[in-house]
Design a protein around this motif. Structure first.
Motif, PDB file in Angstrom:
ATOM      1  N   GLN A  74       0.826  -1.209   0.000  1.00  0.00           N
ATOM      2  CA  GLN A  74       0.000   0.000   0.000  1.00  0.00           C
ATOM      3  C   GLN A  74       0.862   1.261   0.000  1.00  0.00           C
ATOM      4  N   ILE A  75       1.963   1.226   0.731  1.00  0.00           N
ATOM      5  CA  ILE A  75       2.874   2.375   0.749  1.00  0.00           C
ATOM      6  C   ILE A  75       3.523   2.565  -0.617  1.00  0.00           C
ATOM      7  N   ASP A  76       3.899   1.459  -1.269  1.00  0.00           N
ATOM      8  CA  ASP A  76       4.476   1.544  -2.623  1.00  0.00           C
ATOM      9  C   ASP A  76       3.514   2.231  -3.589  1.00  0.00           C
ATOM     10  N   LYS A  77       2.236   1.914  -3.482  1.00  0.00           N
ATOM     11  CA  LYS A  77       1.241   2.545  -4.356  1.00  0.00           C
ATOM     12  C   LYS A  77       1.199   4.055  -4.127  1.00  0.00           C
ATOM     13  N   GLN A  78       1.252   4.441  -2.862  1.00  0.00           N
ATOM     14  CA  GLN A  78       1.233   5.867  -2.544  1.00  0.00           C
ATOM     15  C   GLN A  78       2.475   6.565  -3.100  1.00  0.00           C
ATOM     16  N   GLN A  79       3.637   5.940  -2.927  1.00  0.00           N
ATOM     17  CA  GLN A  79       4.888   6.565  -3.354  1.00  0.00           C
ATOM     18  C   GLN A  79       5.059   6.538  -4.869  1.00  0.00           C
ATOM     19  N   THR A  80       4.458   5.564  -5.537  1.00  0.00           N
ATOM     20  CA  THR A  80       4.500   5.534  -6.992  1.00  0.00           C
ATOM     21  C   THR A  80       3.691   6.694  -7.569  1.00  0.00           C
ATOM     22  N   ALA A  81       2.560   6.958  -6.954  1.00  0.00           N
ATOM     23  CA  ALA A  81       1.713   8.061  -7.410  1.00  0.00           C
ATOM     24  C   ALA A  81       2.340   9.417  -7.091  1.00  0.00           C
ATOM     25  N   ASP A  82       3.061   9.489  -5.968  1.00  0.00           N
ATOM     26  CA  ASP A  82       3.683  10.752  -5.547  1.00  0.00           C
ATOM     27  C   ASP A  82       4.869  10.420  -4.651  1.00  0.00           C
ATOM     28  N   GLU A  83       6.091  10.584  -5.166  1.00  0.00           N
ATOM     29  CA  GLU A  83       7.269  10.221  -4.384  1.00  0.00           C
ATOM     30  C   GLU A  83       7.454  11.104  -3.155  1.00  0.00           C
ATOM     31  N   ASN A  84       6.771  12.231  -3.116  1.00  0.00           N
ATOM     32  CA  ASN A  84       6.862  13.131  -1.965  1.00  0.00           C
ATOM     33  C   ASN A  84       5.638  13.051  -1.058  1.00  0.00           C
ATOM     34  N   VAL A  85       4.885  11.963  -1.159  1.00  0.00           N
ATOM     35  CA  VAL A  85       3.707  11.797  -0.320  1.00  0.00           C
ATOM     36  C   VAL A  85       4.130  11.751   1.148  1.00  0.00           C
ATOM     37  N   LYS A  86       3.307  12.353   1.990  1.00  0.00           N
ATOM     38  CA  LYS A  86       3.596  12.375   3.425  1.00  0.00           C
ATOM     39  C   LYS A  86       2.789  11.270   4.105  1.00  0.00           C
ATOM     40  N   ILE A  87       3.528  10.314   4.657  1.00  0.00           N
ATOM     41  CA  ILE A  87       2.932   9.110   5.239  1.00  0.00           C
ATOM     42  C   ILE A  87       3.360   8.991   6.688  1.00  0.00           C
ATOM     43  N   VAL A  88       2.409   8.592   7.533  1.00  0.00           N
ATOM     44  CA  VAL A  88       2.697   8.286   8.933  1.00  0.00           C
ATOM     45  C   VAL A  88       2.097   6.917   9.236  1.00  0.00           C
ATOM     46  N   VAL A  89       2.915   6.017   9.787  1.00  0.00           N
ATOM     47  CA  VAL A  89       2.435   4.685  10.164  1.00  0.00           C
ATOM     48  C   VAL A  89       2.486   4.577  11.684  1.00  0.00           C
ATOM     49  N   LEU A  90       1.344   4.308  12.298  1.00  0.00           N
ATOM     50  CA  LEU A  90       1.236   4.182  13.747  1.00  0.00           C
ATOM     51  C   LEU A  90       0.918   2.737  14.085  1.00  0.00           C
ATOM     52  N   GLY A  91       1.637   2.145  15.040  1.00  0.00           N
ATOM     53  CA  GLY A  91       1.241   0.787  15.344  1.00  0.00           C
ATOM     54  C   GLY A  91       2.035   0.033  16.377  1.00  0.00           C
ATOM     55  N   ASP A  92       1.453  -1.109  16.732  1.00  0.00           N
ATOM     56  CA  ASP A  92       2.124  -2.153  17.502  1.00  0.00           C
ATOM     57  C   ASP A  92       2.491  -3.212  16.475  1.00  0.00           C
ATOM     58  N   PHE A  93       3.797  -3.299  16.182  1.00  0.00           N
ATOM     59  CA  PHE A  93       4.263  -4.172  15.107  1.00  0.00           C
ATOM     60  C   PHE A  93       4.606  -5.584  15.586  1.00  0.00           C
ATOM     61  N   GLY A  94       4.487  -5.828  16.878  1.00  0.00           N
ATOM     62  CA  GLY A  94       4.774  -7.163  17.394  1.00  0.00           C
ATOM     63  C   GLY A  94       6.224  -7.565  17.276  1.00  0.00           C
ATOM     64  N   THR A  95       7.086  -6.649  16.859  1.00  0.00           N
ATOM     65  CA  THR A  95       8.511  -6.907  16.697  1.00  0.00           C
ATOM     66  C   THR A  95       9.242  -5.575  16.859  1.00  0.00           C
ATOM     67  N   GLU A  96      10.551  -5.628  17.047  1.00  0.00           N
ATOM     68  CA  GLU A  96      11.299  -4.413  17.358  1.00  0.00           C
ATOM     69  C   GLU A  96      11.954  -3.815  16.105  1.00  0.00           C
ATOM     70  N   PRO A  97      12.463  -2.580  16.211  1.00  0.00           N
ATOM     71  CA  PRO A  97      12.910  -1.839  15.028  1.00  0.00           C
ATOM     72  C   PRO A  97      14.019  -2.484  14.213  1.00  0.00           C
ATOM     73  N   ARG A  98      14.895  -3.279  14.813  1.00  0.00           N
ATOM     74  CA  ARG A  98      16.071  -3.764  14.098  1.00  0.00           C
ATOM     75  C   ARG A  98      15.842  -5.103  13.392  1.00  0.00           C
ATOM     76  N   THR A  99      14.663  -5.662  13.432  1.00  0.00           N
ATOM     77  CA  THR A  99      14.434  -6.978  12.858  1.00  0.00           C
ATOM     78  C   THR A  99      14.355  -6.910  11.330  1.00  0.00           C
ATOM     79  N   PRO A 100      14.642  -8.022  10.647  1.00  0.00           N
ATOM     80  CA  PRO A 100      14.542  -8.053   9.182  1.00  0.00           C
ATOM     81  C   PRO A 100      13.155  -7.692   8.669  1.00  0.00           C
ATOM     82  N   VAL A 101      12.116  -8.068   9.402  1.00  0.00           N
ATOM     83  CA  VAL A 101      10.756  -7.742   8.967  1.00  0.00           C
ATOM     84  C   VAL A 101      10.587  -6.235   8.849  1.00  0.00           C
TER      85      VAL A 101
END
Length: 348
Positions: free
Chosen positions: A209-236
């Motif tokens: 979904q983010i790729d679609k937004q960035q393809t339409a506008d590479e300067n789109v402003k996106i914010v993702v809020l969440g509990d990702f169930g994993t920490e920042p340094r993981t491969p996921v």
């Protein structure tokens, strides 16, 4: 040698972050706006839903979830939200583990949130317990224009989880796309492979979904809020979702994980066996970091909201969240997570 490599990687990461922090900083002009996420920790209403596994959270259930206990949690969560980022509360806040629209309506009408007049964006999702994600917003600051949800196909018979919530709108008159997610919780050491697969599936759907937004506008402003169930340094997070701790705006496809550096510095939003971890994170597109006119991320504003009233101050569980229950024992706390937040301002 293995520890040496890890140490070198950590030093490289820190030096990269520090170098990028020397890029032009945000000016002092413009009013700060707070964007937050809060996993509210099993925020059920008291009514039994025959379509979900919520029996424990009813007045006659295993956890004796009475109207009195429900009202206590409403007051607690409302008070926490109102203090995130300052006395005005967040302009927008994503919420996790909310059972129903009724919970959200009761929450925004509880003191001290009532005066902010929060709007609600919510849709029932296929989680087995009936717990959803939602977005609250102050109408004077954020005006939603489009809402959509995306189902995650985990490829497992009998397993479903929360959808991805996408909300497009204008924050202080500036177009922005907000995603709210709550990925599947860790299933335990005996199910590591299944757990990893679920997280990868969820990350793939969000990245598409983010790729679609960035393809339409590479300067789109996106914010993702969440509990990702994993920490920042993981491969996921870093490889599948392409969310890194590199704020350099030249890497436009990447998301900047605003909570990467707080995580490296040992902060956390959730206690797992007294180990503070950082599953709750806020990610932004690089258009919020390029220093140009319009809405911009305030560098260094990413934080964990952990005032003394919502955490243990002494003993074995010192500095961890005071939760509502420990097993089936009622503690009367807030949530097993701390909220996380960032701040933005509109530059001229």
């Amino acid at each position: 040698m293995q520890h040496g490599i890890k140490t070198l990687f950590l030093l490289f990461t820190l030096s990269t972050l520090l170098a990028c922090s020397r890029l032009p900083t945000i000016s002092s002009k413009g009013r700060l706006q707070t964007i937050a996420f809060y996993n509210t920790g099993n925020f059920f209403d008291t009514t039994n839903d025959p379509q979900t596994n919520d029996d424990a959270y009813t007045p006659t259930g295993a956890r004796a979830w009475t109207a009195e206990r429900y009202q206590t949690k409403l007051k607690h969560i409302a008070r926490v939200i109102s203090g995130i980022g300052g006395s005005d509360g967040p302009a927008v806040i994503g919420l996790g583990e909310i059972e129903s629209r009724q919970v959200l309506e009761d929450l925004v009408n509880a003191a001290p949130l009532r005066r902010a007049g929060y709007g609600i964006i919510h849709q029932d999702m296929p989680d087995a317990q009936g717990l959803d994600v939602a977005l609250l917003y102050q109408p004077k600051l954020f005006k939603p224009t489009q809402t959509e949800t995306f189902r995650i196909d985990f490829g497992e018979k009998g397993f479903a989880s929360r959808d991805v919530l996408q909300v497009k709108g204008e924050l202080r008159g500036e177009p922005v796309t907000i995603y709210v997610v709550h990925w599947p919780e860790p299933a335990g050491s005996k199910a590591k492979k299944a757990e990893e697969n679920r997280l990868r599936k969820a990350a793939t759907v969000l990245r598409q979904q983010i790729d679609k937004q960035q393809t339409a506008d590479e300067n789109v402003k996106i914010v993702v809020l969440g509990d990702f169930g994993t920490e920042p340094r993981t491969p996921v997070m870093q490889e599948v979702l392409k969310a890194t701790g590199r704020p350099n705006p030249s890497y436009k496809e990447e998301l900047f994980n605003t909570h990467f550096l707080p995580y490296v510095n040992g902060l956390g939003s959730y206690a797992n066996r007294n180990d503070l971890q950082m599953p709750d994170q806020i990610l932004i597109s690089k258009a919020l970091l390029n220093g140009e006119a319009g809405l911009q991320y305030v560098r260094g504003s990413a934080a964990v909201h952990d005032p003394e009233e919502i955490k243990f101050l002494f003993g074995k569980y010192k500095d961890t969240p005071i939760r509502t229950y420990s097993g089936d024992i009622y503690i009367g706390g807030y949530s097993d997570h701390f909220p996380v937040y960032i701040q933005v301002r509109k530059e001229r």
